[in-house]
Design a protein around this motif. Structure first.
Motif, PDB file in Angstrom:
ATOM      1  N   GLU A 288       0.828  -1.195   0.000  1.00  0.00           N
ATOM      2  CA  GLU A 288       0.000   0.000   0.000  1.00  0.00           C
ATOM      3  C   GLU A 288       0.870   1.256   0.000  1.00  0.00           C
ATOM      4  OE1 GLU A 288      -3.429   2.122   2.758  1.00  0.00           O
ATOM      5  OE2 GLU A 288      -2.893   0.035   3.098  1.00  0.00           O
TER       6      GLU A 288
ATOM      7  N   GLU B 191       2.268   1.809  -3.428  1.00  0.00           N
ATOM      8  CA  GLU B 191       1.236   2.322  -4.333  1.00  0.00           C
ATOM      9  C   GLU B 191       1.006   3.823  -4.109  1.00  0.00           C
ATOM     10  OE1 GLU B 191      -3.557   1.761  -5.134  1.00  0.00           O
ATOM     11  OE2 GLU B 191      -2.449   0.212  -4.041  1.00  0.00           O
ATOM     12  N   VAL B 192       0.933   4.239  -2.866  1.00  0.00           N
ATOM     13  CA  VAL B 192       0.760   5.662  -2.562  1.00  0.00           C
ATOM     14  C   VAL B 192       1.972   6.453  -3.029  1.00  0.00           C
ATOM     15  CG1 VAL B 192       0.554   7.345  -0.677  1.00  0.00           C
ATOM     16  CG2 VAL B 192      -0.824   5.263  -0.645  1.00  0.00           C
TER      17      VAL B 192
ATOM     18  N   ALA C 246       3.985   5.738  -5.516  1.00  0.00           N
ATOM     19  CA  ALA C 246       3.950   5.823  -6.977  1.00  0.00           C
ATOM     20  C   ALA C 246       2.958   6.884  -7.434  1.00  0.00           C
ATOM     21  CB  ALA C 246       3.584   4.467  -7.571  1.00  0.00           C
ATOM     22  N   LYS C 247       1.803   6.946  -6.780  1.00  0.00           N
ATOM     23  CA  LYS C 247       0.811   7.957  -7.136  1.00  0.00           C
ATOM     24  C   LYS C 247       1.324   9.354  -6.816  1.00  0.00           C
ATOM     25  CE  LYS C 247      -3.322   5.133  -6.762  1.00  0.00           C
ATOM     26  NZ  LYS C 247      -4.597   4.916  -6.078  1.00  0.00           N
ATOM     27  N   LEU C 248       2.033   9.493  -5.711  1.00  0.00           N
ATOM     28  CA  LEU C 248       2.582  10.795  -5.330  1.00  0.00           C
ATOM     29  C   LEU C 248       3.642  11.246  -6.322  1.00  0.00           C
ATOM     30  CD1 LEU C 248       2.630  13.090  -3.273  1.00  0.00           C
ATOM     31  CD2 LEU C 248       4.331  11.793  -1.984  1.00  0.00           C
TER      32      LEU C 248
ATOM     33  N   GLY D  21       3.865  10.347  -9.445  1.00  0.00           N
ATOM     34  CA  GLY D  21       3.143  10.686 -10.678  1.00  0.00           C
ATOM     35  C   GLY D  21       2.496  12.062 -10.590  1.00  0.00           C
ATOM     36  N   PHE D  22       1.925  12.365  -9.433  1.00  0.00           N
ATOM     37  CA  PHE D  22       1.313  13.680  -9.251  1.00  0.00           C
ATOM     38  C   PHE D  22       2.350  14.794  -9.289  1.00  0.00           C
ATOM     39  CE2 PHE D  22       0.218  17.082  -6.236  1.00  0.00           C
ATOM     40  CZ  PHE D  22      -0.876  17.627  -6.888  1.00  0.00           C
TER      41      PHE D  22
ATOM     42  N   SER E 274       3.489  15.432 -12.728  1.00  0.00           N
ATOM     43  CA  SER E 274       2.490  16.063 -13.575  1.00  0.00           C
ATOM     44  C   SER E 274       2.383  17.573 -13.339  1.00  0.00           C
ATOM     45  CB  SER E 274       1.119  15.408 -13.368  1.00  0.00           C
ATOM     46  OG  SER E 274       0.619  15.753 -12.080  1.00  0.00           O
TER      47      SER E 274
END
Length: 66
Positions: free
Chosen positions: A49, A52-53, A55-57, A59-60, A63
Motif C-alpha cells: 500500500e 502504491e501511494v 507511486a501515485k505521489l 506521478g502527481f 504532472s
C-alpha cells in the motif's frame, strides 16, 4: 455519532456508579490501545500500500512539473 457519544458519555456516569464507570473506561482504553498496537504490528500488505501511494505521489509531482 458525535452527539450520541456525547450523550452516552454524559449519561453513563449518572446511570452507573462512578467507580464502575472509571473501571470500565480504563479497561476500554487499554483494550483499544492494545488492539491498535496489535493491528499496527501484524498488518499485512502495508508495504504494498505504501509503494502504491508513493507511486501515485511521484506521478502527481511529475504532472505538476516539480
Amino acid at each position: 455519532m458525535t452527539v450520541l457519544s456525547a450523550l452516552v458519555g454524559w449519561a453513563a456516569p449518572n446511570v452507573i456508579s462512578r467507580k464502575w464507570t472509571h473501571h470500565i473506561t480504563t479497561l476500554l482504553f487499554f483494550g483499544f490501545g492494545l488492539w491498535s498496537l496489535w493491528d499496527g504490528f501484524t498488518e499485512e500488505g502495508e508495504a504494498e500500500e505504501l509503494a502504491e501511494v508513493g507511486a501515485k505521489l511521484v506521478g502527481f509531482l511529475l504532472s505538476i512539473n516539480l
